[in-house]
Each structure stands twice: as structure tokens, then as C-alpha cells.
Design an enzyme around this catalytic site. Sequence first.
Site, PDB file in Angstrom:
ATOM      1  N   LYS A 263      37.684  33.320  38.020  1.00 30.66           N
ATOM      2  CA  LYS A 263      36.958  31.283  38.572  1.00 30.66           C
ATOM      3  C   LYS A 263      35.714  31.920  38.296  1.00 30.66           C
ATOM      4  O   LYS A 263      34.642  30.694  37.485  1.00 30.66           O
ATOM      5  CB  LYS A 263      37.420  31.187  40.473  1.00 30.66           C
ATOM      6  CG  LYS A 263      38.478  30.424  40.576  1.00 30.66           C
ATOM      7  CD  LYS A 263      39.374  31.726  40.034  1.00 30.66           C
ATOM      8  CE  LYS A 263      40.403  30.980  41.171  1.00 30.66           C
ATOM      9  NZ  LYS A 263      41.489  32.603  41.500  1.00 30.66           N
TER      10      LYS A 263
ATOM     11  N   TRP B 132      46.358  33.110  51.561  1.00 30.72           N
ATOM     12  CA  TRP B 132      46.741  32.842  49.972  1.00 30.72           C
ATOM     13  C   TRP B 132      48.321  33.749  49.806  1.00 30.72           C
ATOM     14  O   TRP B 132      48.619  34.565  50.039  1.00 30.72           O
ATOM     15  CB  TRP B 132      45.667  33.692  48.872  1.00 30.72           C
ATOM     16  CG  TRP B 132      46.384  33.632  47.247  1.00 30.72           C
ATOM     17  CD1 TRP B 132      46.396  32.568  46.649  1.00 30.72           C
ATOM     18  CD2 TRP B 132      46.297  34.533  46.282  1.00 30.72           C
ATOM     19  NE1 TRP B 132      47.409  32.686  45.548  1.00 30.72           N
ATOM     20  CE2 TRP B 132      46.794  34.651  45.143  1.00 30.72           C
ATOM     21  CE3 TRP B 132      46.133  36.101  46.387  1.00 30.72           C
ATOM     22  CZ2 TRP B 132      47.441  35.612  44.028  1.00 30.72           C
ATOM     23  CZ3 TRP B 132      46.089  36.944  45.801  1.00 30.72           C
ATOM     24  CH2 TRP B 132      46.462  36.877  44.602  1.00 30.72           C
TER      25      TRP B 132
ATOM     26  N   ASP C 264      38.788  40.292  49.477  1.00 31.32           N
ATOM     27  CA  ASP C 264      38.696  39.983  48.954  1.00 31.32           C
ATOM     28  C   ASP C 264      38.059  38.556  48.082  1.00 31.32           C
ATOM     29  O   ASP C 264      37.875  37.918  48.970  1.00 31.32           O
ATOM     30  CB  ASP C 264      40.413  39.099  48.812  1.00 31.32           C
ATOM     31  CG  ASP C 264      41.377  38.493  47.854  1.00 31.32           C
ATOM     32  OD1 ASP C 264      42.178  38.330  47.951  1.00 31.32           O
ATOM     33  OD2 ASP C 264      40.639  38.073  46.981  1.00 31.32           O
TER      34      ASP C 264
END
Lengths: 424, 418
Positions: free
Chosen positions: B254, B137, B217
Site C-alpha cells: 500500500k 484480516w 503486522d
Amino acid sequence: HNLFVMSCPAAGTCSRWGSVPMAPADPILGVAVAFNADPSPKKINLGIGAYRTSEGKPLVLKCIRAAEQKIVSDPTLNKEYLPVQGFEPFLKQTAQVIFGADSPLVKEEKIAVVQTLSGTGALRVAAEFIALYCPGVVYISDPSWGNHHTIFRKAGLQTKTYRYLSPTMGLDIQGLLEDLSAAPVGSIFVLHTVAHNPTGVDPTRDQWKQIAEVCEARKAVIVFDTAYQGYASGDLDNDAWSLRYFAHEKKLELMVTQSYSKNFGLYGERIGALNIAVKDKATAVKIRSQLNGIIRPMYSNPQLHGARLVATVLADPALRKLWEKELKEMSNRIVDMRAALVGALGEIGCPPPGAKFSSWNHITSQIGMFAYTGLSEKQCDLLTSKHHVYCTRNGRFSMAGVNPSNVKYLAAAIKDVVVGPAKL
Amino acid sequence: TMSRWNHVTEAPPDPILGVSVAFNADTAAEKVNLGIGAYRDENGKPWVLGCVKEAEKKITEQILSGKSNLEYLPVQGLQDFLDQTSKIILGADSAALKEKRVSVVQTLSGTGALRVAAEFLSIYNPGTVVYVSDPTWTNHISIFKKAGLEVRTYRYLTKTMSLDIDGLLEDLRAAPENSTFVLHTVAHNPSGVDPTPDQWKQIAEIVKAKNAIPVFDTAYQGYASGDLDKDAWSVRYFANELGIELLVTQSYSKNFGLYGERIGALNVVTKDAAAAGRIRSQLNGIIRPMYSSPQLQGARLVAAVISDPELYKLWDSELKLMAGRITAVRTALRDALIEISCPTPSSNYASWDHIVAQIGMFAYTGLEAKHVEILQSKWHIYCTKNGRFSMAGVNLKNAKYIAGAIKDALATAGPSAA
């Protein structure tokens, strides 16, 4: 070479973070912790700067209740990401609130606006922007909100102070002007828009004009910290006079941070904004893109709920009117309590806190959340240990904690610590 | 007269967020957004989870009835949320939790957690070199650099879109002692390629050997497979079985659909309970000059769902629904490509099966910028230039359209070079 050597009390229990020290307790937040732990029914919390009703309870404004109801009942709303800069309706409105709906800067889009996590978040984003684009020494009033120094230093900037208070709790305007005039050109000046924290002492309009002259002469980067617009006098326009004078009449480029914690009672929802007002729209656009570049690696984009609440109220004329009414109610209660405390102190013949004071009138001339009483650290400690009155050790009272039920008790407690125990 | 900020330049648009901007500006009816990583339902619409709607009603009712208010949270966040969130990621029976060796703070979703983590490491592990996967990312690199840390990469993908475990292990082995390794707990972003449990064990060996600091993460726990425990296997293995000290960030964007409410957490798992308390005070010291204290609403929503057995059950079923739909459209897209005999992105690929093998929000298709350009300009299909598709934007109505567009882009621009 790692500066922090791991400490290993026993094999296998060696933490790589064994030498991380305990951070010192935050002086302001520590007061609330101590207050909560106190079992005395007489206890008074004059520590944290949050509004309380005359029953001593937190208040959720009616206009906010209405907004909460509207939001939860709206089936068209989802929880998608906001843009990095925040909720668009909120951004438009927030600039109007602080600069005025008829501000030419607003109309000509000469303001870069981003939604932030209340005032602290706005100051941090401002500090990081300054560190990148116009670094210099940051001048903060002495005294000021303690977190000001921490925030700017975290951004890698050096901080200094400018004189602020006279010995009798008035504004030391000469000292202030002298210190700012001596600052290097291009320094950063942090000013409190209204209701100075912690003193409640504000410059008069004439004094603001003098300060503006010095800011202009030193080509200072001006940061107006606005945490009490509307909360101070009950009048949003009146409370924004200082920065509007600088921006509209003196036409000085400046930064303004806004918090909606106090004036909307939205403390925990962390909603505010950073406005950077400049000479031309193109620059505002570029600045906004760089502010976004600061926000993205900090938390990506801001949160929905607080922004929706504020935007809902501001967009609805009836709710907006209700908000303005509630602002006056909060502000009036604080003003009343200032008068009530001074009256109660007078009634029992309590002498002023020190030789430099001729009266307690500084409490009624100060404005906003706080009264800077002039009580010493020793006197404050005694107020707490003997009388269960909690405040920060600089003698700062959150006047929101005062109400008709406790004001006489408070006055008696103050008299006790000022003159010593009452003779029986 | 000139602004004092005349020297400020316009920042380049964020590569990921810029895609949505372009998509929103497009007026074509057939447009498809495969850009941003946010769940969409079968009709391409954002979805507010039922458990969240229920929680929201309860929370609003409590405010309106005066049972709760809007006062400041403590710097570390909402206690109910903090108690729950560590259990979710580490498991309720984690020894680290029982022995109070976990320091946890509420953060602004995953980004906020990573930034607080980065600042903590820059103070207490100064000089640590941060390793992120190549690719990763993009914001990972910005975040750690902002905290003043050096960032390097470790190899991650082979030419055929599988895990380059040899390259990965070699690069981590070559890292200095006390380096920081940023690992994706599950559903690697952008590739969707995860290590197997055996590969995780190999990675753990190197972490131990290098005395490295893992930063896990976690943005897709539950969202990836539909199973919260399964998706947390990697970090629990490191923390609970191997007892390795680590940091783990959590995002509820999410798996709770709470994107805009910015709710997450940073957990620091240590060997020493006393250290955990002191670490929390220092994390607070980082948060205070950043935004003072975090916001209420997102934390209240997550806490309300997790602590209510009925709502937790509903959440669990909605996780399975989302994960199920993503899995289904991976298959649908792969099958649609086969149906029209679409060639693979290059000779490196024997098939389009990598789309189905990958897990989570994204498919790393193997398409390149030149294909993406055609997808966007001719077919109104938006994704990032690296050929990353957010599979949430795919549904049974548009899978064939997308397949056709991919075939056209490959025919026009030729295969991928890599």
C-alpha cells in the site's frame, strides 16, 4: 512446556530465542560464498547452477532485454495484485510450453495451472496439495537436488530414495525399476523431466517407457520436475518428451513443475508454474481452487514482473524466435565445453576418476547444466584448496562455469588431484 | 474413467478476493468497488507512484546497460533492501539496529512475512497460542493455522465502533504465558480503529507480564497518516523504549503501491545480537524449502527509492497525497450521509462519525450482510459482507451516490442487529 529453554547470560539480556541454533550452511549456496571470498585470479566457480558466457559472465537474454524495454515503456501497465493463481496470459502460455501448443489436455482445459516462485515454489505447492489430498511416501532419486527432500518433508511427507546411478555413471535402470516397483501403491514418484540434477544422466526413451509402466502399475502420483526445458538440448519439444509421453500417450494423470530460471535466465525473478494434468476439466477447476487455497496463506498471490517478462516474450513471435535461438546458443556452448573438457583431459593423459571408469566419456554423454564427474570428496576438496576450483563435494560440476580460457587449467587441476602432484 | 482426484472439492471463494471477481463481472457504469484494499485515485483508477516509475526506469536502464543482471538473490533477499527496510520500521536511530539485534529477511509482502513468522514460531516457540483481534484480516487465521498453531481471538470493538480496551486487556490477561499476540501496528484491518498511545502502553504492560510474543503486522506505515514515524509509533515504543522482543512484518503493497510485486520483510527484534544471526539462518531455513530465494524487482524498486534522497522526498509527498485523499473522502462520505439525513446503522451509533474517526484504508461502517446484499444487487456497490468499505474506492464524484445507496439499504432492510 517450551522445549527451548531461554539462556540468560546476564540479567536483562535474556533472549527468549537464546537457544535457537545456527542452521547448517547450505552445501550448494556455501560454495558460492567460499568462491566469492577467494582472492585468486585463477579461481573457477563450478558450484552454482547458473549459466555463464564464455567470458564467465552472467547473461541477460536479448529476448528478456527486449521484454524489459517493452514493459517499462508501456503506460497502460499498473502494479495491481495478480489473482491468486497468477498472471492469466502467462498461465495459458506456460501450459503450452510444457505440454505443447497442440496438447489435447491444454485444448480441453484438463490442466490446473498456477504461477509459482520458480521450481521450488511449484514443488512446495505440489507437496502441500499432495499432503492434503493423496499423502504417501515420496520417492526421490539417489542422488537428487538436495532441496527435494526438504520441501516434501516440510509438507509433512516421508521421503525415500530410488536407485539411479550405476557405478560407471550410467542409469541404473534395473535398480530404479526395482525400487519403484517395490513402492506402496499410491506412492509419489519425483522424476526429472530432462537433464537430471545433479548427474546429467537421463533415461532413454525406451527406459522412460519402462518407467511409465511401473508408474501406472503402482498408481503412483507422478511429479515431473522441469528445470531445464530447452536449456538441455536447445529444443523445447525434445526436452519435454518424457512427460508428454506419460500424459498424452499413456494418458497418465500427473503433476509438472516448471522453472524459467535457467531457460529464460530469470533466476532472481522467481518465475515458474505448477501444472496438474487430470482426466476431466471439472476436476482441474476444483484442483485449481485448492491450489489457490494453499497459495493464499503462503504469500497471497505471486509477483508481476517475472510473469510479465515471460508472457511478453512468448506472446511476440519475433521474441519467441529469438528466445529459441538463444536457447540453442546456451545449450550448444555447454555441449562444446563438455567436449572441450574431455578433449583437454585426453590431451594431457589424465586417467579417469576411479577404477570403475574406463574413460571420461560420461562427461559428454551427460546432458544439461551439470557433469557428475565421479571425483571423490577428497579430490574435490583438493581441487578447491590447491587449485581454487569450486564445486560441490559430490563431484558435481556446473559446466556453465567452464570456458575456453579455463578449460586447460581445469583439466590440469583434475589430473593433479586424480594422480597426485606432478613429478618435477 | 475417473480422476484419482475425484474427491477434491471446490474451495469456497476467498471472501475478500471474491468481491473483486463479482465487481469485474458487473457491467453497470455506476459500479463502485469498495472491496479490495488497494489505493485508487480521484477517478477511481489504480495509481503507480511517481517515485516508483522513476526507480523502474533506472533499474531497467541498469539491466539494459549491463550494469546489473538477473542472478539469484541470497535466501534472505537483497542486501540494500534489507538495510533500508528495518530502518524504515524501527527508525534509523533504533538501539536494536545499532546493536545488531535485528534479524531481517525479505518476504513476499506482508502475507509472506507472516507465514515465515508463523513457521518460525511453530518451531522455536512450539505450543504458543496465537491471539488475533476479533475482527481481524481473515488470512491471519489461515496463516497461523497452516503453521500448525492454535488460534484464539481477543475482543477488539465495542458496539459503537470504538476500541473495547477493557475487553482486549481482559482477554490478553487471560492468555497463557508465552502466547503470541498479533497486533496491528497502525490502521487496524478491517476496523480502522487503533489504540491510543496510552492504550498501547496498557497493552505493553500485559505483554511483559505474560512474557508474550508480539507480532506487529504493519501494512499501512505512512499510508495511514502520511507520516512514516507517526505510523510506526506503537512498534517503536515496544521495541525501542521498552526493549521487548518482538516480530514485525512489513508490507510495501500500500505505501509504495507495489501490490503485485509482493515486497515486504520480516524483522525479529531480540535482546541478543548473537541470537539475531542464528535466527536469520533459521528464517533462511524456512524460506529455502518454500521458494528458495525471493524475487528481485520489488526489492530493487523499494531500495532504489529509499536510498535516493530525491526519490525518498517524492515518496514522502506521495504518501501524504494518498493519506490526504483518504481522509478527505471519509469526511465527504460522512457529510453526504448527514446531508440526506441518512439514519445511523443502529441505535448503538449516535452518528456516522466513526467513519471519520477510523484511520487507514478501511471504514468499518456498521452495516451488515443484509445491507451489503442490497448495495451490491441494487446499487452495484461492492464490499465485503462485514460492512467493511475500502475508502480508496470512494471519491468526490461517487460519495453522494454511495450515501444514497446506504440510506436505501437501511430503509429496506432495517437497522443492523448488533
